[in-house]
Scaffold this active site. Structure first.
Site, mmCIF file in Angstrom:
data_model
loop_
_atom_site.group_PDB
_atom_site.id
_atom_site.type_symbol
_atom_site.label_atom_id
_atom_site.label_comp_id
_atom_site.label_asym_id
_atom_site.label_seq_id
_atom_site.Cartn_x
_atom_site.Cartn_y
_atom_site.Cartn_z
ATOM 1 N N GLU A 62 19.760 43.843 41.307
ATOM 2 C CA GLU A 62 19.136 42.523 41.440
ATOM 3 C C GLU A 62 17.630 42.701 41.240
ATOM 4 O OE1 GLU A 62 20.467 39.695 41.687
ATOM 5 O OE2 GLU A 62 22.507 40.026 42.409
ATOM 6 N N ASP B 19 37.566 30.203 34.177
ATOM 7 C CA ASP B 19 36.748 30.017 35.371
ATOM 8 C C ASP B 19 35.274 29.875 34.993
ATOM 9 O OD1 ASP B 19 36.525 29.870 38.276
ATOM 10 O OD2 ASP B 19 35.528 31.818 38.151
#
Length: 300
Positions: free
Chosen positions: A210, A235
């Site tokens: 991250e 999805d």
């Protein structure tokens, strides 16, 4: 009459430099070492420049012409080629300046047109995907194997199939570095979609990267797991279509023709919407989308 420049330019070069004049060989070498490819190209430019310089100097020299003939002229040209070769590639020379200029102009993805990408980190939206890639069989197989699912997802979301295949390639390193379940099996999560509070399906937990304030940090995160790649595409299409965060991106891209410009807009829109924290995400994704578009043009 002097010999053609092309023949003279290869005659005096080392065998490695001579073979590198072929684009195919240069691409192959660049796939192993992109920076070396730039240096090789710069060296070839310098060699051509030095040969032209030597030729101009010879033409400016007054000659009696008494002993000049085709043999002596050929010998002079070959000698000049050898001189040019010896003067090429010296530290601080013209080749170094050309290489620096090429790298600045091509940006962080220098030699990207030749080089294969660095593998992406397993299935994370912020994983680096490298630069535009050559039309490698592995990548072509990836596009072909997911094209059907991408077309179905395009019908659901309006996002061009090529864009979705490219994003799946970006996140998974062209399928080489997928998110894995604890037992080592594939989670089929090609888009790096995390398992948030509203997700009730199976999850895969991995260590990923991250970016906080532009700095990379390793964290452990949970990602959605699917029964198939087709389910992963469905999805993703549902998420993009139903999430208010991406509504503007979907509306913009669904009305555009798939192109380099619309690819850039799509990638930048995703980054602005917060799809990834990597500050370079849009640039990376744009390059992979352009590669996918090139593949489709070649295939048609």
């Amino acid at each position: 009459m002097s010999a053609p420049l092309a023949s003279a330019s290869t005659a005096g070069l080392p065998s490695s430099a001579s073979s590198a004049l072929a684009i195919g060989d240069l691409r192959s070498a660049a796939a192993r070492d992109p920076k070396a490819a730039i240096k090789e190209v710069a060296k070839q430019f310098e060699a051509l420049f030095m040969q032209q310089l030597m030729k101009s100097m010879r033409e400016a020299t007054v000659s009696s012409g008494m002993l000049d003939n085709a043999g002596t002229q050929l010998g002079t040209e070959l000698l000049d080629t050898q001189y040019a070769t010896k003067l090429t590639g010296l530290p601080g020379g013209l080749a170094d300046a050309i290489a620096r200029q090429l790298e600045r102009q091509m940006g962080p993805g220098a030699a990207a047109a030749f080089a294969a990408p660095a593998p992406a980190e397993p299935g994370h939206a912020d994983a680096p995907a490298g630069a535009i890639e050559p039309l490698a069989p592995k990548q072509a197989d990836f596009v072909r194997s997911h094209q059907g699912s991408a077309r179905n997802a395009e019908a659901l979301s309006g996002i061009p199939a090529a864009f979705m295949v490219a994003q799946a390639a970006h996140e998974s390193g062209w399928g080489r570095r997928e998110i894995r379940n604890a037992d080592g099996s594939s989670s089929h999560n090609l888009f790096g979609i995390k398992a948030g509070a509203g997700w009730t399906g199976p999850v895969a937990e991995i260590t990923t990267t991250e970016y906080v304030g532009g700095e990379a940090h390793k964290v452990t995160a949970k990602f959605r797991a699917y029964a198939s790649y087709d389910e992963s595409f469905r999805d993703y299409a549902r998420l993009m279509k139903e999430s208010p965060r991406y509504a503007a991106v979907v509306a913009q891209v669904s009305q555009a023709v798939a192109s380099a410009a619309s690819a850039r807009d799509f990638a930048q829109g995703l980054q602005r919407a917060g799809y990834a924290t990597d500050p370079a995400y849009a640039d990376k994704l744009s390059r992979v989308i352009n590669t996918t578009l090139r593949m489709q043009r070649v295939a048609t």
